[in-house]
Design an enzyme around this catalytic site. Sequence first.
Site, PDB file in Angstrom:
ATOM      1  NE  ARG A  90      39.217  63.348  -0.937  1.00  0.00           N
ATOM      2  CZ  ARG A  90      39.903  63.495  -2.085  1.00  0.00           C
ATOM      3  NH1 ARG A  90      41.132  63.035  -2.197  1.00  0.00           N
ATOM      4  NH2 ARG A  90      39.333  64.088  -3.116  1.00  0.00           N
ATOM      5  NE  ARG A  98      40.602  57.379  -7.107  1.00  0.00           N
ATOM      6  CZ  ARG A  98      40.887  58.608  -6.716  1.00  0.00           C
ATOM      7  NH1 ARG A  98      41.252  58.837  -5.472  1.00  0.00           N
ATOM      8  NH2 ARG A  98      40.823  59.615  -7.551  1.00  0.00           N
ATOM      9  CG  HIS A 106      46.438  57.981  -2.505  1.00  0.00           C
ATOM     10  ND1 HIS A 106      46.261  58.796  -1.419  1.00  0.00           N
ATOM     11  CD2 HIS A 106      46.430  58.790  -3.583  1.00  0.00           C
ATOM     12  CE1 HIS A 106      46.150  60.054  -1.842  1.00  0.00           C
ATOM     13  NE2 HIS A 106      46.257  60.069  -3.151  1.00  0.00           N
ATOM     14  CG  ASP A 158      50.889  66.779  -5.201  1.00  0.00           C
ATOM     15  OD1 ASP A 158      51.368  65.628  -5.193  1.00  0.00           O
ATOM     16  OD2 ASP A 158      49.847  67.086  -5.819  1.00  0.00           O
ATOM     17  CD  GLU A 165      49.745  59.498  -2.328  1.00  0.00           C
ATOM     18  OE1 GLU A 165      49.706  59.120  -3.497  1.00  0.00           O
ATOM     19  OE2 GLU A 165      49.419  60.638  -1.972  1.00  0.00           O
TER      20      GLU A 165
HETATM   21  C1  BG6 Z   1      47.902  62.610  -4.613  1.00  0.00           C
HETATM   22  C2  BG6 Z   1      48.335  63.494  -5.754  1.00  0.00           C
HETATM   23  O1  BG6 Z   1      48.504  61.368  -4.752  1.00  0.00           O
HETATM   24  O2  BG6 Z   1      46.489  62.454  -4.645  1.00  0.00           O
HETATM   25  C3  BG6 Z   1      47.640  64.839  -5.628  1.00  0.00           C
HETATM   26  O3  BG6 Z   1      49.747  63.643  -5.732  1.00  0.00           O
HETATM   27  C4  BG6 Z   1      46.131  64.635  -5.573  1.00  0.00           C
HETATM   28  O4  BG6 Z   1      47.993  65.659  -6.737  1.00  0.00           O
HETATM   29  C5  BG6 Z   1      45.804  63.661  -4.446  1.00  0.00           C
HETATM   30  O5  BG6 Z   1      45.497  65.879  -5.349  1.00  0.00           O
HETATM   31  C6  BG6 Z   1      44.313  63.358  -4.289  1.00  0.00           C
HETATM   32  O6  BG6 Z   1      43.790  62.916  -5.488  1.00  0.00           O
HETATM   33  P1  BG6 Z   1      42.235  62.616  -5.599  1.00  0.00           P
HETATM   34  O7  BG6 Z   1      41.993  62.202  -7.040  1.00  0.00           O
HETATM   35  O8  BG6 Z   1      41.942  61.504  -4.637  1.00  0.00           O
HETATM   36  O9  BG6 Z   1      41.531  63.891  -5.220  1.00  0.00           O
END
Ligand code: BG6
Length: 295
Positions: A70, A93, A155, A199, A258
């Site tokens: 994360r 990922r 991302h 978002d 992103e």
């Molecule tokens: C973003 C999405 O790119 O990633 C969101 O637009 C999402 O909707 C976010 O919540 C995080 O995603 P994840 O799968 O890493 O929790």
Amino acid sequence: MNALKIHEIPGRVTISSGNGGLPVIRVRSDFSTAEIYPHGAHVTGFQKHGEAPLLFMSAASEFRAETPIRGGVPVIFPWFGSRGGMVAHGFARLAEWDLVATSVLPLGSIKLSFQLPTEEPYRVTFDVTIGSSLIMALAVCNTGAAPFTFETCLHTYFQIGDIRQLRVAGLQGTRYHDQLLAADLTETADAIRFSAETDRTYQDTAATVAIIDPVLDRSMIVSKTGSKSTVVWNPWIAKSQRMPDFGDDEYLRMVCVESGNVSENAVTLAPGEESLLTVEVSSFPFTDPIGSRAG
Ligand code: BG6
């Protein structure tokens, strides 16, 4: 780990055991330092000498083979979001990427090259160049006999001073899909300001985006090639509380901008064809082209 060690460059590239016991590659260029996990080919840190880190990492991130990291730069491939109950944002990922080469470039940057191990009829490579900026290049080649359609996204989580004072400029006039309103809209503002969960998937845009941060006194610039989509995301309060690997207050200090090709901008490659997505992240002392201090 030992297989990775052959790619070490003394004083420049070192490989050791990182968080959760996962291998981590630490890089020192003439201009900056960086940290990359082969798990996901995931850049978890990039910092210019004498500056605050450019990338945000959650203190609650897990570091396990089964879960994504994360923060930093998750590599999203071959789909974005959830697809028919399959793993969110694709499997790239979660994969253990092969580190295939490391090198020192003539001007003192360091380049790492990764390849996604796969039995599928495509080849995916990810190059990361650490210098005065962070340059990432994701190449996909269709090695099969049929057309191949996929989505990609780098991302990127940016470290910022305070989301409530941040401006994200460069997308005025661009069409976007608002995931929360489930509506297609056009950006009218000179810059995006944040006061709630955000978002949005901006489509058909090759624009360079500026992240203007009056609190950390800097602007970060995201420029890209081979990308038609830009996603802007901040989970705000309730979603932060729902995410197990994210601190309740961490939404204040991050924004995701992103770059990729998602939804209607998905890429289709004919047999033998190759696509290249590049993203460069750089930073400059604070500039205020749109009066963001005034809010
Ligand atoms: C973003 C999405 O790119 O990633 C969101 O637009 C999402 O909707 C976010 O919540 C995080 O995603 P994840 O799968 O890493 O929790």
